[in-house]
Enzyme design. Structure first.
Site, PDB file in Angstrom:
ATOM      1  N   ALA A 178       5.264  -4.496   1.804  1.00 40.96           N
ATOM      2  CA  ALA A 178       5.636  -5.576   0.892  1.00 40.96           C
ATOM      3  C   ALA A 178       6.182  -4.918  -0.371  1.00 40.96           C
ATOM      4  O   ALA A 178       5.581  -3.973  -0.892  1.00 40.96           O
ATOM      5  CB  ALA A 178       4.424  -6.441   0.573  1.00 40.96           C
ATOM      6  N   MET A 212       4.205   0.557  -3.453  1.00 42.24           N
ATOM      7  CA  MET A 212       3.180   1.569  -3.709  1.00 42.24           C
ATOM      8  C   MET A 212       2.782   2.324  -2.444  1.00 42.24           C
ATOM      9  O   MET A 212       1.650   2.807  -2.339  1.00 42.24           O
ATOM     10  CB  MET A 212       1.948   0.897  -4.331  1.00 42.24           C
ATOM     11  CG  MET A 212       2.249   0.102  -5.594  1.00 42.24           C
ATOM     12  SD  MET A 212       0.839  -0.894  -6.125  1.00 42.24           S
ATOM     13  CE  MET A 212       1.640  -1.962  -7.356  1.00 42.24           C
ATOM     14  N   SER A 213       3.706   2.438  -1.491  1.00 42.17           N
ATOM     15  CA  SER A 213       3.375   3.103  -0.228  1.00 42.17           C
ATOM     16  C   SER A 213       4.632   3.683   0.400  1.00 42.17           C
ATOM     17  O   SER A 213       5.674   3.809  -0.236  1.00 42.17           O
ATOM     18  CB  SER A 213       2.731   2.085   0.735  1.00 42.17           C
ATOM     19  OG  SER A 213       3.682   1.106   1.113  1.00 42.17           O
ATOM     20  N   HIS A 251      -3.744   4.040   0.294  1.00 40.42           N
ATOM     21  CA  HIS A 251      -2.925   4.206  -0.900  1.00 40.42           C
ATOM     22  C   HIS A 251      -3.562   5.210  -1.853  1.00 40.42           C
ATOM     23  O   HIS A 251      -4.797   5.353  -1.896  1.00 40.42           O
ATOM     24  CB  HIS A 251      -2.766   2.874  -1.649  1.00 40.42           C
ATOM     25  CG  HIS A 251      -2.265   1.755  -0.799  1.00 40.42           C
ATOM     26  ND1 HIS A 251      -3.105   1.017   0.013  1.00 40.42           N
ATOM     27  CD2 HIS A 251      -1.013   1.220  -0.638  1.00 40.42           C
ATOM     28  CE1 HIS A 251      -2.399   0.094   0.646  1.00 40.42           C
ATOM     29  NE2 HIS A 251      -1.140   0.193   0.272  1.00 40.42           N
ATOM     30  N   HIS A 294      -1.160  -9.979  -6.633  1.00 45.72           N
ATOM     31  CA  HIS A 294      -1.285  -9.584  -5.229  1.00 45.72           C
ATOM     32  C   HIS A 294      -1.442 -10.791  -4.306  1.00 45.72           C
ATOM     33  O   HIS A 294      -0.966 -10.779  -3.160  1.00 45.72           O
ATOM     34  CB  HIS A 294      -2.467  -8.621  -5.059  1.00 45.72           C
ATOM     35  CG  HIS A 294      -2.523  -7.979  -3.704  1.00 45.72           C
ATOM     36  ND1 HIS A 294      -1.543  -7.145  -3.227  1.00 45.72           N
ATOM     37  CD2 HIS A 294      -3.447  -8.072  -2.698  1.00 45.72           C
ATOM     38  CE1 HIS A 294      -1.849  -6.732  -2.005  1.00 45.72           C
ATOM     39  NE2 HIS A 294      -3.009  -7.289  -1.659  1.00 45.72           N
ATOM     40  N   SER A 320       1.028  -4.920   3.555  1.00 45.49           N
ATOM     41  CA  SER A 320       0.179  -5.996   3.040  1.00 45.49           C
ATOM     42  C   SER A 320       0.497  -7.345   3.690  1.00 45.49           C
ATOM     43  O   SER A 320       1.622  -7.838   3.596  1.00 45.49           O
ATOM     44  CB  SER A 320       0.358  -6.134   1.523  1.00 45.49           C
ATOM     45  OG  SER A 320      -0.092  -4.982   0.859  1.00 45.49           O
ATOM     46  N   HIS A 333      -5.251  -5.771   4.090  1.00 45.93           N
ATOM     47  CA  HIS A 333      -5.261  -4.587   4.949  1.00 45.93           C
ATOM     48  C   HIS A 333      -6.596  -4.586   5.699  1.00 45.93           C
ATOM     49  O   HIS A 333      -7.618  -4.145   5.174  1.00 45.93           O
ATOM     50  CB  HIS A 333      -5.100  -3.313   4.115  1.00 45.93           C
ATOM     51  CG  HIS A 333      -3.757  -3.176   3.482  1.00 45.93           C
ATOM     52  ND1 HIS A 333      -2.752  -2.397   4.016  1.00 45.93           N
ATOM     53  CD2 HIS A 333      -3.246  -3.735   2.353  1.00 45.93           C
ATOM     54  CE1 HIS A 333      -1.677  -2.476   3.238  1.00 45.93           C
ATOM     55  NE2 HIS A 333      -1.955  -3.283   2.233  1.00 45.93           N
ATOM     56  N   TYR A 374      -3.749   4.798  -5.003  1.00 47.25           N
ATOM     57  CA  TYR A 374      -4.509   4.077  -6.024  1.00 47.25           C
ATOM     58  C   TYR A 374      -5.919   3.694  -5.567  1.00 47.25           C
ATOM     59  O   TYR A 374      -6.750   3.296  -6.374  1.00 47.25           O
ATOM     60  CB  TYR A 374      -3.748   2.845  -6.518  1.00 47.25           C
ATOM     61  CG  TYR A 374      -3.487   1.758  -5.502  1.00 47.25           C
ATOM     62  CD1 TYR A 374      -4.506   0.928  -5.041  1.00 47.25           C
ATOM     63  CD2 TYR A 374      -2.199   1.537  -5.026  1.00 47.25           C
ATOM     64  CE1 TYR A 374      -4.259  -0.073  -4.124  1.00 47.25           C
ATOM     65  CE2 TYR A 374      -1.942   0.525  -4.112  1.00 47.25           C
ATOM     66  CZ  TYR A 374      -2.971  -0.272  -3.664  1.00 47.25           C
ATOM     67  OH  TYR A 374      -2.735  -1.269  -2.755  1.00 47.25           O
ATOM     68  N   GLU A 375      -6.186   3.797  -4.263  1.00 44.36           N
ATOM     69  CA  GLU A 375      -7.549   3.560  -3.786  1.00 44.36           C
ATOM     70  C   GLU A 375      -8.459   4.749  -4.064  1.00 44.36           C
ATOM     71  O   GLU A 375      -9.669   4.672  -3.845  1.00 44.36           O
ATOM     72  CB  GLU A 375      -7.536   3.268  -2.287  1.00 44.36           C
ATOM     73  CG  GLU A 375      -6.851   1.971  -1.910  1.00 44.36           C
ATOM     74  CD  GLU A 375      -6.799   1.769  -0.410  1.00 44.36           C
ATOM     75  OE1 GLU A 375      -7.802   1.287   0.148  1.00 44.36           O
ATOM     76  OE2 GLU A 375      -5.759   2.091   0.201  1.00 44.36           O
ATOM     77  N   ASN A 411       8.528 -10.498  -4.079  1.00 41.94           N
ATOM     78  CA  ASN A 411       8.662 -10.956  -5.465  1.00 41.94           C
ATOM     79  C   ASN A 411       9.898 -10.318  -6.095  1.00 41.94           C
ATOM     80  O   ASN A 411      10.412  -9.307  -5.607  1.00 41.94           O
ATOM     81  CB  ASN A 411       7.416 -10.603  -6.294  1.00 41.94           C
ATOM     82  CG  ASN A 411       7.175  -9.104  -6.361  1.00 41.94           C
ATOM     83  OD1 ASN A 411       6.688  -8.499  -5.401  1.00 41.94           O
ATOM     84  ND2 ASN A 411       7.514  -8.499  -7.494  1.00 41.94           N
TER      85      ASN A 411
END
Length: 302
Positions: A118, A221-222, A88, A259, A35, A66, A90-91, A245
């Site tokens: 990230a 998440m990746s 991802h 995000h 990201s 992306h 989640y997509e 973060n």
């Protein structure tokens, strides 16, 4: 039809053949940009770029930060291909589709995969803007039965039961840490364990505490699923997280991550990360020699 049944060697070969037919470049290093980390791809020399939407069988990137382009070119004189944006779970993509480009890279002749992401810090000593060289990962999705290798095994890519005790190439990791010291980055380049979760929500406080207890230093998440497929294919892997973060682990904390904040931190550190990875790519010919020999050579100016 189950998602795993849609994967085939022929599908990957069709995409690889299309790419090989549309570029004369023959990369040996693939870089997946996380990201907001696409600046590295923009600095390739002699670029040839393809929109994901134009590549047969390729998924489409839907996440801000992306861009959705596959870029061929040279970095430090080495032929590379960069994914400017990844996919991802989640997509809505099954994991075989999320990791589809990795198998295509294998058929393109890639030998080394560099993955960036990230991530949120679970380890209290980490700070926003730090880099974490990934020593190992916890693949929560895989432990729960969501694995990109589900279904019939494709022997033309790799054996049924790949080992992951050496998932992240130790020589490349050692070289990266030495480069960090030489560039004066040692204070903010760490080494730790990455945990992959499904998303798209950020972690609850209880989940964050659990992941830290399990040994994770950072969470995202990746990456882990891509690394599983890369190792199944026999690729050497280096992973790097940009800490964007601090993951909240206390109920009285006021910070709330989003995000946009992740992208802002990524953009601020993009040029530093670019320099770090560019230096690493330029020295990858040293990965089969003693890393201490490389450090000595650098100190001697050779």
């Amino acid at each position: 039809m189950q998602a795993a049944e849609k994967f085939s060697f022929e599908l990957c070969k069709e995409t690889a053949d299309w790419l090989l037919g549309h570029t004369k470049q023959r990369p040996q290093i693939a870089i997946v940009c996380g990201s907001g980390l696409g600046l590295l791809a923009d600095n390739l020399k002699n670029q040839e770029s393809f929109q994901y939407t134009d590549i047969p069988n390729f998924p489409h990137s839907t996440v801000p930060g992306h861009e959705g382009r596959l870029i061929f070119g040279e970095l430090q004189g080495k032929p590379c291909v960069c994914m400017k944006g990844r996919f991802h779970l989640y997509e809505g993509y099954p994991l075989w589709k999320v990791t589809f480009p990795i198998r295509v890279f294998k058929l393109l002749g890639i030998k080394i995969l560099l993955v960036t992401n990230a991530a949120g810090a679970l380890e209290d000593s980490y700070h926003i803007g730090d880099f974490m060289v990934i020593r190992d990962h916890i693949n929560l999705l895989g432990l729960a039965g969501q694995n990109p290798l589900l279904g019939p095994n494709e022997e033309r890519f790799g054996a049924r039961f790949p080992a992951l005790s050496d998932a992240y190439d130790r020589k490349i990791c050692a070289l990266a840490l030495q480069i960090a010291r030489r560039l004066g980055y040692a204070s903010f380049v760490k080494e730790g364990v990455y945990c992959m979760v499904g998303g798209p929500n950020f972690e609850s406080i209880a989940e964050a505490r659990l992941l830290h207890l399990l040994g994770a230093d950072a969470v995202g998440m990746s990456t882990a699923a891509e690394v599983v497929v890369a190792r199944h294919c026999g690729l050497r892997v280096f992973g790097l997280s940009l800490i964007t973060n601090k993951v909240t682990k206390e109920y009285d904390a006021q910070e709330v991550v989003d995000h946009l904040h992740v992208l802002e931190v990524s953009q601020r550190q993009a040029s530093v990360l670019q320099r770090f990875l560019t230096e690493l790519v330029g020295q990858l010919e040293w990965i089969d020699s003693d890393p201490e020999d490389k450090e000595t050579a650098c100190q001697n100016g050779t």
